[in-house]
Design an enzyme around this catalytic site. Sequence first.
Site, mmCIF file in Angstrom:
data_model
loop_
_atom_site.group_PDB
_atom_site.id
_atom_site.type_symbol
_atom_site.label_atom_id
_atom_site.label_comp_id
_atom_site.label_asym_id
_atom_site.label_seq_id
_atom_site.Cartn_x
_atom_site.Cartn_y
_atom_site.Cartn_z
ATOM 1 N N LYS A 78 0.677 -1.431 0.172
ATOM 2 C CA LYS A 78 0.392 -0.330 -0.039
ATOM 3 C C LYS A 78 0.779 1.300 0.257
ATOM 4 C CE LYS A 78 -3.867 1.670 2.588
ATOM 5 N NZ LYS A 78 -4.571 1.551 3.549
ATOM 6 N N SER A 153 -9.473 1.997 2.887
ATOM 7 C CA SER A 153 -8.744 2.708 2.166
ATOM 8 C C SER A 153 -7.910 1.681 1.588
ATOM 9 C CB SER A 153 -8.036 3.369 2.660
ATOM 10 O OG SER A 153 -7.297 3.330 3.755
ATOM 11 N N SER A 177 -9.627 -0.859 7.644
ATOM 12 C CA SER A 177 -9.290 -0.484 6.135
ATOM 13 C C SER A 177 -8.472 -1.637 5.357
ATOM 14 C CB SER A 177 -8.249 0.672 6.046
ATOM 15 O OG SER A 177 -8.860 1.482 5.394
#
Length: 476
Positions: A78, A153, A177
């Site tokens: 990420k 997210s 997330s």
Amino acid sequence: MDVTTLTLTQLREALRRKEISSVEVTQAMLDRIVAADNEIQSYLTISDELALAQAAEADRRRAQGDDSPLLGVPVAIKDIICTKGIPTTAGSKILENFIPPYDAFVVEKLKDAGAVILGKTNTDEFAMGSSTENSAYVVTRNPWDKSRVPGGSSGGSAAAVAAHLAYAALGTDTGGSVRQPASFCGVVGLRPTYGRISRWGVIAFASSLDQVGTFGRTVADCTALFQVVAGYDRRDSTSLNVPVPDYEAALTGDIKGLRVGVPKEYFIEGIEPEVETAVRAAIAKLEELGAEIHEISLPHTRYALPAYYLIAPAEASANLGRYDGIRYGPRVPGKDMIDTVKQTRALFGPEVRRRIMLGTYALSAGYYDQYYGRALKVRTLIKNDFKTAFEKVDVIAAPVSPTTAFKIGERVNDPLSMYLADILTLPVNLSASCGLSVPCGFDSNGLPIGLQLIGDTLAEATILNVAYAYEQATSE
Ligand code: GLN
């Protein structure tokens, strides 16, 4: 053999048996990313040259007898986790072109284990969001239905794993997330106990809630990545100085006599009937496998959302103070220093600004006790709910999110409805527990549904094993 369809654990065996080299696998993955990611947009940066160099190095290490746990396995990270020499934007224009001079703890761990880093995946700006639509760069699409969001997210990581564009991926979970996008994309996502993994080098959103998590297509894959990145590090004073157990060995599939709690507050109004049906069927399956099912109560669940939306923005408003155009990232020159800071901070997107304003307000003199102080008290009540529950049960089973993946654009202009996507994941972050999402079926639109399994402090081995037992019993 199409190597991109292998699971991480299958690939690991093939590499060990030298049936395939890491360079071949990495090249196959990179080719697939070029062919398929235009549509999915799960990656922000593809570090192809570096990946091929790491793969060649892994093959050399292998030839010398090295058998590190992820040697030669391509993974994704990420874009909120710092990677030395690879741009790290946190999905924000305020970090555009930022190239970290160092690796996060988890990246050091990946490299030690021999993993190959394919690139950096899309995220909501500073991980604030539930759909990845708050990214300042691209909108990631759900591989199951490209008109829908992948969740967020960590939507880029979840979509990349689901679409076979990485064998596993790292995300972060401050309020859901990892679990929520895992559920929307039909992959496995683990949010470990706060402190289980050092946060060193992870760009901070809400420091008392942030935790790195792992994605895999199977429970064993998710566990293999977690095994490697878990651990203490003195550079993060909140990381827990406790040994890392052998999580992979704990996947026995035996859950006989295990006590599973089903919290009545998690089957609330607004939950899609198909989600409830799938989750209840999964719980019945656990019972069939020998678990005992108990109805439990987590009475303060409904206060988790308001408490989170005071605590997280309060911490974010402090953490984001450092982006002033002086020390990091781009600078938009103004007429004087204050104006420069103002112009530069205008690079933040609308959701980040909303959080900074909410947080600043909640922390301001005269309001502190009323908002932030009260939210902290509620947090204690929520922690105590879990403490009481874990005296009676070993794991808690519930839905991950009230709905399956929603349409792109459907909620972006309605923050409250976006925040509600995490109503069932936030309590884990506010407490000292851990949680995961494991696929448990599909709705009538063919969209994946996730089963959430919640464990006590540092009980990752337990929830992973329950997920494993369920997965083994249900996959053909
Ligand atoms: N969706 C939640 C938020 O927007 C949680 C995000 C996260 O876990 N990073 O704050």
